[in-house]
Design an enzyme around this catalytic site. Structure first.
Site, PDB file in Angstrom:
ATOM      1  N   GLY A 123       0.026   4.394   0.588  1.00 13.14           N
ATOM      2  CA  GLY A 123      -0.901   5.512   1.036  1.00 13.14           C
ATOM      3  C   GLY A 123      -0.075   6.341   2.467  1.00 13.14           C
ATOM      4  N   PHE A 124      -1.464   6.967   2.946  1.00 12.71           N
ATOM      5  CA  PHE A 124      -0.122   7.807   3.750  1.00 12.71           C
ATOM      6  C   PHE A 124       0.989   6.856   4.385  1.00 12.71           C
ATOM      7  CE2 PHE A 124      -3.719  11.284   3.137  1.00 12.71           C
ATOM      8  CZ  PHE A 124      -3.353  11.567   2.004  1.00 12.71           C
ATOM      9  N   GLY A 125       0.161   6.344   5.237  1.00 16.52           N
ATOM     10  CA  GLY A 125       0.793   5.074   6.001  1.00 16.52           C
ATOM     11  C   GLY A 125       2.315   4.547   5.471  1.00 16.52           C
ATOM     12  N   GLY A 130       0.916  -1.391   0.181  1.00 14.40           N
ATOM     13  CA  GLY A 130      -0.134   0.058  -0.223  1.00 14.40           C
ATOM     14  C   GLY A 130       1.005   1.052   0.107  1.00 14.40           C
ATOM     15  N   ALA A 148      -5.065  10.546   7.778  1.00 12.12           N
ATOM     16  CA  ALA A 148      -3.359  11.128   6.574  1.00 12.12           C
ATOM     17  C   ALA A 148      -2.538  11.433   8.252  1.00 12.12           C
ATOM     18  CB  ALA A 148      -3.886  11.490   6.272  1.00 12.12           C
ATOM     19  N   GLU A 155     -18.773  18.088   3.424  1.00 11.40           N
ATOM     20  CA  GLU A 155     -17.601  18.703   2.050  1.00 11.40           C
ATOM     21  C   GLU A 155     -18.200  18.122   0.693  1.00 11.40           C
ATOM     22  OE1 GLU A 155     -13.790  18.330   4.837  1.00 11.40           O
ATOM     23  OE2 GLU A 155     -13.930  16.680   3.389  1.00 11.40           O
ATOM     24  N   VAL A 198      -1.861  -7.801  -4.441  1.00 12.60           N
ATOM     25  CA  VAL A 198      -1.944  -9.005  -3.924  1.00 12.60           C
ATOM     26  C   VAL A 198      -2.746  -9.633  -3.527  1.00 12.60           C
ATOM     27  CG1 VAL A 198      -1.263  -9.362  -1.119  1.00 12.60           C
ATOM     28  CG2 VAL A 198      -0.512  -7.201  -2.678  1.00 12.60           C
ATOM     29  N   ASP A 225      -5.605   2.926   8.116  1.00 11.44           N
ATOM     30  CA  ASP A 225      -6.737   2.660   8.173  1.00 11.44           C
ATOM     31  C   ASP A 225      -7.337   1.554   8.543  1.00 11.44           C
ATOM     32  OD1 ASP A 225      -7.581   5.042   7.620  1.00 11.44           O
ATOM     33  OD2 ASP A 225      -8.401   5.024   5.442  1.00 11.44           O
TER      34      ASP A 225
END
Length: 426
Positions: free
Chosen positions: A15-17, A13, A317, A172, A81, A301
């Site tokens: 993403g941010f992490g 992944g 995030a 939003e 994966v 997450d």
């Protein structure tokens, strides 16, 4: 080429992490392989601005290989994966098996329809770039179809937009659609008044933005209602079909429904052979490892991380980035032969949500803001988190121009469906 003598860190992944972990391991004596089914990192907090034509997809997504082009110990595999073999210490994909010494699982989450997967066809969520462009197409096509029809009931249905879930994404989205209808498109059509569009925000709980303090939640609701959004709290969604939504208050005839009510993590329990919570998250140890597997970390997450007062670390995030940096430090210490019994400690920077062009709510804990100043701080915070050097400046300029002119520079209707793009032929 990877050094066979160095430990191998595989990150699932980007993403941010995952990106934070890879960057924090830049100087560690490890080889890193990032595995992601996409070739780009996506800045998810701004997806709703793509969905409502404020930004183009290229403004919030960057090639993973480009991000790490100067970090020699990182390689990238664009692959899906399919599983994890904990005994053999391998990540399985359709084409190969990837050996690891340390595994970081940062897969993120997807939409959850609470046992009603058939709703997805009629109410897309907002987690992927394709979701944002699909929603943009649906929203803009609704105005186009309303312009074409002579049936007042069908016109009203096309101009009704329902957003399910009043968390940050739902709030939003509802605010952005209301602004699109009332300002941006106000002079574009001749047979309809885009200002007559009806935007309904449905929330099962008793208030919007439940993670915020009640007074900020009330201010957010007031800002939404000032934009013309109908905020329905304490209302349950019972069914979603092509023609609209059945709620506990009755049927709402609507051509466009957007889902923002829940998220879930896919496959993780099966991959790791562990129990998960209802959302599919893995309860990790204080050092973010999977219990019984000290070489496997789960972050973002996908992780259920205990925080305080019985609550879990929120799936945002900043939390994912902190977890990524922490895991990287643990791995670096182990590789360097240092013993480490540190536990992850989350530092909460605050909650932020925007409601249209002029209003936002921010809870820093020590300070609570709302309105115009909060909106600017929200924008600055998001620009700060953008990856790269060139992109934050471009995004900031796009925002400023849109603010001055009420223009939407990405009002393109694209997609595979035949009614989405006639290529000027009909």
């Amino acid at each position: 080429m990877p050094d066979v003598d160095k430990p191998k860190v595989v990150i699932i992944g980007a993403g941010f992490g995952g990106l934070a972990a890879a960057k924090a391991l830049k100087r560690a004596q490890v080889d890193i392989e990032i595995v992601d089914r996409r070739n780009y990192h996506l800045f998810q907090p701004l997806l709703y601005q793509v969905a409502t034509a404020d930004l183009s997809p290229a403004d919030i997504a960057w090639p993973i290989r480009g991000i790490f082009s100067r970090q020699a110990n990182v390689s990238v595999a664009m692959a899906e994966v399919t599983g994890v073999d904990l005994a053999a210490k391998q990540v399985q994909t359709a084409d190969r098996r990837i050996d690891y010494d340390y595994l970081i699982v940062a897969t993120g989450a997807t939409h959850s329809y609470f046992g009603n997967p058939q709703w997805e066809a009629h109410a897309p969520g907002l987690k992927r770039l394709v979701d944002a462009t699909d929603i943009r197409r649906r929203v803009l096509m609704a105005f186009e179809r309303a312009e074409l029809t002579d049936d007042p009931d069908e016109q009203a249905r096309q101009l009704t937009f329902v957003v399910v879930g009043a968390g940050p994404t739902g709030v939003e989205m509802a605010g952005a659609i209301a602004e699109l209808a009332r300002f941006t498109l106000a002079k574009d059509f001749r047979r309809i008044r885009s200002q007559d569009a009806r935007v309904i925000l449905i929330e099962a709980g008793d208030r919007v933005l439940s993670p915020f303090l009640p007074d900020l939640s009330a201010k957010a609701r007031a800002s939404l209602e000032k934009l013309g959004v109908e905020v329905w709290t304490g209302v349950q969604v019972q069914d979603i079909v092509a023609d609209g939504v059945t709620a506990s208050t009755g049927f709402i005839s609507a051509a466009t429904v957007i889902w923002g009510a829940g998220v879930a993590v896919e496959h993780l329990g099966g991959w790791l052979g562990v129990e998960t919570d209802r959302a599919g998250r893995v309860a990790v140890s204080p050092d973010l490892t999977v219990p019984g597997h000290g070489d496997v970390f789960v972050i973002g997450d996908a992780a259920k991380v205990a925080w305080k007062d019985g609550a879990d670390v929120p799936g945002i995030a900043p939390a994912a980035k902190q977890e990524g940096v922490f895991v990287a430090s643990v791995i670096a210490d182990r590789v360097a032969g240092k013993s480490s019994d540190r536990q992850f400690s989350y530092r909460h920077a605050g909650n932020l949500a925007t409601i249209g062009r002029h209003s936002a709510v921010i809870d820093f804990g020590w300070a609570k803001l709302s309105g115009f100043v909060a909106w600017w701080l929200w924008g600055i915070a998001h620009i700060y988190f953008l990856i790269g050097v060139r992109q934050p400046v471009i995004v900031a300029l796009n925002w400023f121009w849109s603010y001055l002119t009420y223009s939407k520079g990405a009002r393109l209707i694209t997609g595979a469906r035949k009614d989405a793009d006639t290529d000027g032929k009909g």
